[in-house]
Design a protein around this motif. Structure first.
Motif, mmCIF file in Angstrom:
data_model
loop_
_atom_site.group_PDB
_atom_site.id
_atom_site.type_symbol
_atom_site.label_atom_id
_atom_site.label_comp_id
_atom_site.label_asym_id
_atom_site.label_seq_id
_atom_site.Cartn_x
_atom_site.Cartn_y
_atom_site.Cartn_z
ATOM 1 N N ARG A 51 -4.893 2.751 -13.666
ATOM 2 C CA ARG A 51 -3.979 3.853 -13.354
ATOM 3 C C ARG A 51 -2.689 3.327 -12.747
ATOM 4 O O ARG A 51 -2.661 2.310 -12.030
ATOM 5 N N VAL A 52 -1.616 4.065 -12.999
ATOM 6 C CA VAL A 52 -0.281 3.678 -12.541
ATOM 7 C C VAL A 52 0.314 4.824 -11.722
ATOM 8 O O VAL A 52 0.171 5.998 -12.087
ATOM 9 N N CYS A 53 0.962 4.471 -10.617
ATOM 10 C CA CYS A 53 1.681 5.475 -9.839
ATOM 11 C C CYS A 53 3.094 4.986 -9.550
ATOM 12 O O CYS A 53 3.369 3.780 -9.550
ATOM 13 N N GLU A 54 3.989 5.931 -9.322
ATOM 14 C CA GLU A 54 5.367 5.618 -8.939
ATOM 15 C C GLU A 54 5.489 5.790 -7.436
ATOM 16 O O GLU A 54 5.055 6.805 -6.883
ATOM 17 N N VAL A 55 6.065 4.802 -6.768
ATOM 18 C CA VAL A 55 6.238 4.848 -5.326
ATOM 19 C C VAL A 55 7.696 4.577 -4.974
ATOM 20 O O VAL A 55 8.440 3.975 -5.749
ATOM 21 N N LYS A 56 8.081 5.034 -3.797
ATOM 22 C CA LYS A 56 9.407 4.738 -3.262
ATOM 23 C C LYS A 56 9.264 3.630 -2.226
ATOM 24 O O LYS A 56 8.371 3.669 -1.389
ATOM 25 N N THR A 90 6.067 5.098 -0.244
ATOM 26 C CA THR A 90 5.810 6.537 -0.313
ATOM 27 C C THR A 90 5.376 6.907 -1.724
ATOM 28 O O THR A 90 6.083 6.609 -2.694
ATOM 29 N N PHE A 91 4.226 7.531 -1.841
ATOM 30 C CA PHE A 91 3.715 7.959 -3.143
ATOM 31 C C PHE A 91 4.582 9.086 -3.694
ATOM 32 O O PHE A 91 4.858 10.058 -2.996
ATOM 33 N N VAL A 122 0.838 -1.192 0.000
ATOM 34 C CA VAL A 122 0.000 0.000 0.000
ATOM 35 C C VAL A 122 0.873 1.242 0.000
ATOM 36 O O VAL A 122 2.069 1.188 0.307
ATOM 37 N N THR A 123 0.247 2.368 -0.335
ATOM 38 C CA THR A 123 0.875 3.659 -0.144
ATOM 39 C C THR A 123 -0.158 4.572 0.509
ATOM 40 O O THR A 123 -1.331 4.551 0.137
#
Length: 359
Positions: A307-312, A326-327, A242-243
């Motif tokens: 949808r796509v997101c980049e996370v750390k 982290t989003f 999760v973020t």
């Protein structure tokens, strides 16, 4: 239980704040960051208490470790450290989690199948006298003298003042299952419940499919966390974590922004069977209950996985992110089907026994 005075009350462990990199300058002791259960061990004349980070006793879950600690630790000492399980590929946090079980028969069986060890890294008392007010470097020296004769499954963590060596540890030791590096001010006393140390973890990014979300606490207009997925080699979307690093304003914006993706989301959703998932499912489904959920509401809202997101993230535990991510940003340019495991960096294996030979 321990006797009166020094051994009668729990001690809050000293904590660490997250840092992006190793601190510059002199005056720090660097140690590997162990991936286990934080524990403070009280060795009194009456026996041993293994205290968890939340001030509860772990004794019933680790009877084999209690026995070893009583045999090897000198009476009158209090030692801070980490309970770990060592597997064929290094530290095995999954196996360690399984040790916390309500059934005594299961505890007894796992004590033989996946016995625990203890890595010591700080000294709070010796000879029945507190040493928490001493500087870190002196507590370390006393810890080395006190535990000079210990044998596995008890260990003394390596330590160095060499920043370059610590940076090398940060890279190499991940392959043995370690979690990063801790930097401790050499002249500081032990400070219970204070974030007086620094923890430096591996930081990487990944593009993930957003396939669902949970509401924020008791609201129905703010997103609490986004459920992330990656496609495996078989083309199956796996839940990887999760973020949830959002401000309250952003949480409400997300609820509106994601609303169109909720329409008919469950019809062909790859996770549609998860509402009936049982605890302990191998794929660690987000709807599954377990003894780690602590009674929390784990219900979730599906989204069409578009949808796509980049996370750390720091590192994987099996096929899932070990900690919450982290989003960073949305990736409208990235097709969801391109979010696969093969984008992730894999740590080079490193023998755990070599960790104890490096300092």
């Amino acid at each position: 239980m321990p006797g009166p005075s020094l051994f009668s009350a729990p001690i809050d462990p000293m904590l660490a704040k997250i840092a992006e990199a190793l601190p510059d300058g002199d005056g720090f002791l660097f140690e590997p960051k162990w991936d286990g259960f934080r524990a403070i061990v009280f060795r009194s004349a009456d026996g041993v208490v293994i205290q968890s980070r939340d001030l509860k006793s772990l004794n019933r879950y680790f009877p084999e470790l209690e026995k070893v600690l009583a045999e090897q630790l000198p009476k009158g000492c209090i030692v801070d450290g980490e309970v770990v399980v060592v597997g064929p590929q290094g530290l095995d946090f999954d196996a360690l989690q399984q040790r916390i079980h309500p059934a005594a028969s299961r505890v007894a069986r796992l004590a033989k199948e996946t016995p625990a060890g203890f890595v010591a890294f700080d000294l709070l008392a010796a000879g029945g006298k507190p040493v928490m007010n001493l500087p870190q470097h002196e507590r370390r020296e006393r810890l080395e003298r006190l535990l000079g004769q210990i044998k596995p499954p008890l260990y003394l963590t390596p330590v160095t003042t060499d920043r370059a060596l610590a940076q090398d540890w940060l890279q190499r030791f991940e392959g043995a299952g370690l979690d990063g590096v801790v930097a401790k001010p050499a002249d500081a006393p032990y400070q219970p419940a204070k974030r007086a140390m620094f923890k430096i973890k591996h930081a990487r990014t990944a593009d993930c499919v957003v396939a669902g979300f949970r509401w924020y606490k008791d609201t129905d207009d703010a997103v609490g966390s986004l459920l992330l997925g990656l496609y495996n080699d078989a083309g199956v979307l796996q839940h990887v974590g999760v973020t949830s690093s959002f401000t309250m304003a952003v949480r409400r914006e997300l609820a509106q922004e994601l609303a169109p993706l909720r329409e008919n989301a469950m019809a062909d959703h790859p996770w549609r069977d998860w509402a009936q998932a049982s605890a302990g499912d191998a794929d660690r489904m987000p709807g599954a209950k377990s003894r780690w959920s602590g009674g929390k509401d784990l219900s979730w809202e599906p989204l069409r996985p578009e949808r796509v997101c980049e996370v750390k993230y720091d590192h994987l535990q099996g096929d899932r992110f070990r900690h919450a991510t982290t989003f960073l940003r949305w990736r409208p340019d990235k097709p969801a089907q391109d979010c696969r495991y093969d984008q992730l960096e894999v740590a080079t294996p490193f023998e755990l026994k070599q960790v104890f030979k490096t300092a």
